[in-house]
Design an enzyme around this catalytic site. Sequence first.
Site: not given
Length: 738
Positions: A91, A137, A140, A162
């Site tokens: 992200a 992300g 994910e 993260e």
Amino acid sequence: MHTQQVEKNRAESVSVSASQAVSVPPSAFTLSYSDNGLAWLCIDVPNESMNTLQSVFAEQVSAVLAELAQRTDLQGMVVYSGKDDNFIAGADIHMLADCQSAEEAQALATKGQQLFAALEALPFHTVAAIHGPCLGGGLELALACHSRVCTEATITRLGLPEVQLGLLPGSGGTQRLPRLIGVAGALDMILTGKALRGKKARALGVVDECVPQSILLDVAAKRALTPKPTRHLSWSARAMGGNALGRSVVFDQAAKKTQAKTRGNYPATDAILTVIKTGLEQGMDKGLALEAKRFGELVMSPESAALRSIFFATTAMKKERGANDEPMAIQRIGVLGGGLMGGGISHVSAAKAGYQVQIKDISNDGILNAMAYHYGLLEKQRQRKILRNTQVQQQMLRLSGGTTYRGFEKVDVVIEAVFEDLTLKHQMVKEVEAHAKPETIFATNTSSLPIHQIAEVAARPDNVIGLHYFSPVEKMPLVEVIPHQGTSESTIATVVKLAKQQGKTPIVVGDSAGFYVNRILAPYMNEAAYLLLSGEPIEHLDNALLDFGFPVGPITLLDEVGIDIGAKIMPILVQELGERFQGPDVFDVLLNDGRKGRKSGKGFYRYAGQGRHKKADEKKQVDKRVYKLLGIRPERNVDGHTLAMRCTLMMLNEAARCLDEGVVQSARDGDVGAIFGIGFPPFLGGPFRYMDQLGVASVVAQLYQHADLYGERFLPCERLVAMAQAGQVFYPAEAESQ
């Protein structure tokens, strides 16, 4: 479906934004279709080299899902990247800085969860075709697909990093990964943030297939045309967390291991454990809700803000050249000295930067030592199946060496790594200038000697520069680039570029004794020695600074660096910088007893069973004979935090002096240098961010208090006093935005 058909689909594809107004930016998500019932979703962020997920993409993804919902003829879908060298790198972290509250950050996470849930709920088989980085992300999103196929390429990495930013995965990663590969494997990935190569990801079950890049899309397409898979954990995954008893054991072990490593300084790790456990015990909906909530809280935490600042700083530094001139072309590197530092420098120059390296040493034993060091590091990679035998052989061929300067006329940069002796380094300068090209750069790996003194004997001083590596070279990420007043801009730019190619983060620092890292480290170490002589036990001192957040305690660090090295460096700092660097007289006493630290088997600790004879479960022990040697009766009189602050305040004060004198060019460089060079606690953001966090006025007040108690060495520098009086901070732009 063949790869050629995908290229045709790309040419004929219709963006989901095509029907919108011309002023609307093109979508990063493009759908196309093939005749066999396959949909192709291409992710290609416009005008960016890397795909990153951004909050503005929510509407674009929603439009894609709406279009797919209208189709009744689809058998499957392949999700792939329009970039040549990356899937999704994660992200966009910048969007987190715009969040003004935990609720805003939580809403971002919730929106991501909803979109990925909708992707997962598609009635046909969706397959992620992954080449290059697939992180955060990006992974994910891939986990929300029903299957994953990745390439064997070296650049392919899959992970949830993260935690390294003080966060947890916020778009379902804490819930989907444990259900896919089991609790033990998921905790290992999420708590460490480590990225997996393709084959390792396949072995753990993160991906279903790992294939050559040339057939990635073909394999993904074939899989997408099969029925959606029903996932079942393997027996081993069930045993290690797939049932209540297994989960209890795994979580207990993970919590103990994490606490021992983080010492409670990183709240993200506790949140990760809680969120994953909640999801497995109370259901995925509860887990997702808590994931979003904790994500929002962590975004607003000072630890995450500090860790994100380091990320932004290092990202910005990658684009900087260090000078205004262009770097010169490099084809061949020379290294003087085959010892530990020379071997490490040779390795990163060959294995990381990819250059031919010629080593010069006074004996063949030195050459063989550097060769063996290089081979040993490559062999570890081969055993881990990172390198193949042929690749190890190719890497070994990049190193050559001898006891003469034959061939140095072809060398572009010479990196000198001989003993810390000015006369010897002068000799090296003269010999290199006699045997190398006129434009050859001479980079000296000195830890304390001023570069202008080394350049005094040079016929071409504009080619002389300092390039200070830290041991072990292959692991430590920082390099100090030290130009003297006469160093050319081209020389600076060239060695900055070389350091980056070697996998390092370079900072350009001033030509002052100790440069930056060792200069701020010295008073910190001295203060630990004063505390030791006052009677504080060795293990108490080390544990206090470990609890504070340093990777090793100061006494252990002195043993690791070498007590003899400290004995050489400290007098230079005292001579060049003044009496505040004069520490307690302990070096001669220890060296006279044969105590050089780990390398001699004894220092402040004893290291029985060195090398191959050392047992795996054997830990170093405090050598209590040191107390008698130094005339100490050990007894705890001061609490750990007070000890830690006393040592750290000396480092903060000296860091401010370095900035004031131009030894570091910015607070940002000073923070990166301290974190990457010393291991200053990353969650504090570096010395300068930590002073902003404490308040400069508070730092000054504490320094004055310590000066009253322990002496003038604690008196705050003029820069800090002036800043405190003016109410200034080291990062004014950030203060204004808050």
